[in-house]
Design an enzyme around this catalytic site. Sequence first.
Site, PDB file in Angstrom:
ATOM      1  N   CYS A  23       0.820  -1.205   0.000  1.00 17.38           N
ATOM      2  CA  CYS A  23       0.000   0.000   0.000  1.00 17.38           C
ATOM      3  C   CYS A  23       0.864   1.270   0.000  1.00 17.38           C
ATOM      4  O   CYS A  23       1.591   1.521  -0.950  1.00 17.38           O
ATOM      5  CB  CYS A  23      -0.972  -0.048   1.172  1.00 17.38           C
ATOM      6  N   HIS A  24       0.825   2.069   1.071  1.00 12.11           N
ATOM      7  CA  HIS A  24       1.608   3.300   1.157  1.00 12.11           C
ATOM      8  C   HIS A  24       3.018   3.075   1.700  1.00 12.11           C
ATOM      9  O   HIS A  24       3.829   4.000   1.728  1.00 12.11           O
ATOM     10  CB  HIS A  24       0.888   4.327   2.039  1.00 12.11           C
TER      11      HIS A  24
END
Length: 184
Positions: free
Chosen positions: A106-107
């Site tokens: 994800c991030h």
Amino acid sequence: MRVAFLVAPEGVEQSELTEPWQALEHAGHTPVLVSTEPGSIQAFQHLDKGDTFPVDETLADSEPGDFAALVLPGGVANPDFLRLDARAVAFVQGFFRLGRPVAAICHAPWLLVEADAVRARTLTSWPSLRTDIRNAGGNWQDAPVKVCEAAPGALITSRKPDDLKVFCEALLMELARHPDRSAP
């Protein structure tokens, strides 16, 4: 094998912490929650508070050589906090120096960008990181999982919680390829 999960005191996406953790435990590995501060961390389910989890070790007490691999869960705030912490950046860089696998979802690749660990590597992430990764010399692709062997130690990346199944499978396959890792 001992596998470090590096997270900030708050802001980690709960499913991106718990699902890889459970997959590793089920496979007989020992996940270890590493954070910048002792005590517990606050997970989130998107923008809502989730559960809290006890910290096993702090960065001050941990060395990359103590672990067979590193998992970097996402959540928007988690990697943003960690990339401002020099100890966290150095911890990540240590895994790459040792050629140990790093898995980020994800991030979390924001922390990889800060650690200068995406240059000449192919990876994926949450789509909003695409430009940051490309500007840091990485090759961003929109795929459920990417395993890059461009340098010593695999880099395993995925885009979002919906990709957790293939993310966990890729991490377990990478650990199975190197059962002789000497980390405790």
